[in-house]
Design a protein around this motif. Structure first.
Motif, PDB file in Angstrom:
ATOM      1  N   ASP A  16       0.980   2.250  -2.701  1.00 36.50           N
ATOM      2  CA  ASP A  16       1.859   3.106  -1.576  1.00 36.50           C
ATOM      3  C   ASP A  16       2.189   4.917  -1.650  1.00 36.50           C
ATOM      4  O   ASP A  16       2.737   4.692  -3.282  1.00 36.50           O
ATOM      5  CB  ASP A  16       2.803   2.066  -1.166  1.00 36.50           C
ATOM      6  N   THR A 109      -7.331  -4.492   1.233  1.00 41.95           N
ATOM      7  CA  THR A 109      -7.405  -5.906   1.041  1.00 41.95           C
ATOM      8  C   THR A 109      -7.444  -6.306   0.035  1.00 41.95           C
ATOM      9  O   THR A 109      -6.887  -7.701  -0.945  1.00 41.95           O
ATOM     10  CB  THR A 109      -7.863  -6.599   1.940  1.00 41.95           C
ATOM     11  N   ARG A 157      10.576   7.284  -0.125  1.00 40.83           N
ATOM     12  CA  ARG A 157      10.174   7.544   0.756  1.00 40.83           C
ATOM     13  C   ARG A 157      10.549   6.296   2.207  1.00 40.83           C
ATOM     14  O   ARG A 157      11.106   6.554   3.276  1.00 40.83           O
ATOM     15  CB  ARG A 157       8.491   7.178   1.371  1.00 40.83           C
TER      16      ARG A 157
HETATM   17  P1  TYD Z   1       0.178   2.423   5.002  1.00 44.79           P
HETATM   18  O1  TYD Z   1       1.189   2.349   6.332  1.00 44.79           O
HETATM   19  O2  TYD Z   1      -0.413   3.170   4.579  1.00 44.79           O
HETATM   20  O3  TYD Z   1       0.934   2.167   3.588  1.00 44.79           O
HETATM   21  P2  TYD Z   1       1.485   3.980   2.283  1.00 44.79           P
HETATM   22  O4  TYD Z   1       1.032   5.008   3.919  1.00 44.79           O
HETATM   23  O5  TYD Z   1       2.881   2.951   2.179  1.00 44.79           O
HETATM   24  O6  TYD Z   1       0.026   3.881   2.249  1.00 44.79           O
HETATM   25  O7  TYD Z   1       0.109   0.428   4.169  1.00 44.79           O
HETATM   26  C1  TYD Z   1       0.895  -0.368   5.064  1.00 44.79           C
HETATM   27  C2  TYD Z   1       0.892  -1.453   3.519  1.00 44.79           C
HETATM   28  O8  TYD Z   1      -0.058  -2.130   4.081  1.00 44.79           O
HETATM   29  C3  TYD Z   1       0.702  -1.366   2.135  1.00 44.79           C
HETATM   30  O9  TYD Z   1       1.749  -1.627   1.387  1.00 44.79           O
HETATM   31  C4  TYD Z   1      -0.837  -2.055   1.706  1.00 44.79           C
HETATM   32  C5  TYD Z   1      -0.327  -2.847   2.881  1.00 44.79           C
HETATM   33  N1  TYD Z   1      -2.014  -3.099   3.057  1.00 44.79           N
HETATM   34  C6  TYD Z   1      -2.370  -4.846   2.759  1.00 44.79           C
HETATM   35  O10 TYD Z   1      -2.070  -5.255   1.495  1.00 44.79           O
HETATM   36  N2  TYD Z   1      -3.581  -5.397   3.142  1.00 44.79           N
HETATM   37  C7  TYD Z   1      -4.542  -4.075   3.507  1.00 44.79           C
HETATM   38  O11 TYD Z   1      -5.825  -4.976   3.764  1.00 44.79           O
HETATM   39  C8  TYD Z   1      -4.369  -3.039   3.816  1.00 44.79           C
HETATM   40  C9  TYD Z   1      -5.257  -2.237   4.754  1.00 44.79           C
HETATM   41  C10 TYD Z   1      -2.782  -2.478   3.757  1.00 44.79           C
END
Ligand code: TYD
Length: 224
Positions: A16, A109, A157
């Motif tokens: 993130d 994941t 953010r």
């Molecule tokens: P995202 O919106 O890409 O967040 P950022 O813009 O902060 O990078 O992703 C949302 C959150 O979901 C991020 O903290 C990671 C989590 N996530 C998982 O834990 N496992 C997964 O398979 C996916 C796709 C996301």
């Protein structure tokens, strides 16, 4: 009419606050300017069902309402989201010969649930086979700047988001630094295991500089 050649599938990964969403948008604009037909999507949340799943898994108030989400339930929700985005968005676009850019995929994941939550990589990859079959991106751009810098950006953010939207996407951001360190380590492990697919960009350089690096990688590896 001849059948369209199958499209190309590229994913963006990182912690993130790594700037991957910005880079995805810039690459999409650059490919479109070069005349390619580009579809962008994200996980979780690339579909109407996915948006609902996103609301459940990312909102820190979920656990106040329903209690602790078991790590395997969290993993399964991510794959439910993935199954839907494959059916609704990714497969149709690839079949039509388009370039699909997806913000996060199974590597997330593996990093977050496998590494961060401690489920391990094997169960994640097994579930991938069951849900997604052999569908993997041709190229994954992994942006992995310094851990501290990533955390600082993510927290800033998220505070802004909370102030303006009244909702939060805080469940993951509220985790401890060691949770993020495990994610960081798992991402490295993925990059080491699959150097053909995964382009690791470790730089903490500015947005423009990274944008050029990403564009070069896409040109060199995919000829696009
Ligand atoms: P995202 O919106 O890409 O967040 P950022 O813009 O902060 O990078 O992703 C949302 C959150 O979901 C991020 O903290 C990671 C989590 N996530 C998982 O834990 N496992 C997964 O398979 C996916 C796709 C996301």
């Amino acid at each position: 009419m001849s059948e369209a050649a199958r499209g190309r599938f590229i994913t963006f990964e990182g912690l993130d606050g790594s700037g991957k969403t910005t880079q995805l948008r810039r690459l999409a604009a650059s490919l479109a300017a070069d005349g390619h037909s580009v579809v962008t999507t994200r996980q979780p949340g690339g579909t109407a069902l996915g948006d609902r799943i996103r609301g459940v898994v990312l909102d820190s108030r979920t656990e106040v309402a329903v209690g602790r989400i078991a790590p395997r339930a969290e993993m399964a929700l991510m794959f439910a989201d993935r199954a839907q985005v494959i059916a609704e968005v990714i497969e149709p676009a690839l079949a039509a010969g388009q370039i699909v850019l997806c913000d996060r995929w199974t590597d997330s994941t593996e990093a977050y649930q496998g590494g961060g939550r401690g489920l391990g990589a094997d169960v994640v990859l097994e579930m991938h086979r069951a849900v997604c079959g052999t569908l993997w991106p041709e190229l994954t751009i992994l942006l992995l700047p310094d851990l501290e810098a990533s955390l600082r950006r993510a927290r800033r953010r998220n505070d802004r988001h909370k102030k303006h939207a009244g909702t939060d996407e805080n469940r993951f951001e509220a985790e401890t630094d060691s949770f993020f360190a495990r994610i960081h380590a798992q991402y490295y492990a993925i990059a080491e295991r699959e150097p053909q697919r995964v382009a690791l960009i470790e730089s903490d350089a500015g947005i423009e500089e990274i944008e050029w690096t990403v564009r070069d990688v896409v040109r060199a590896r995919l000829g696009l």
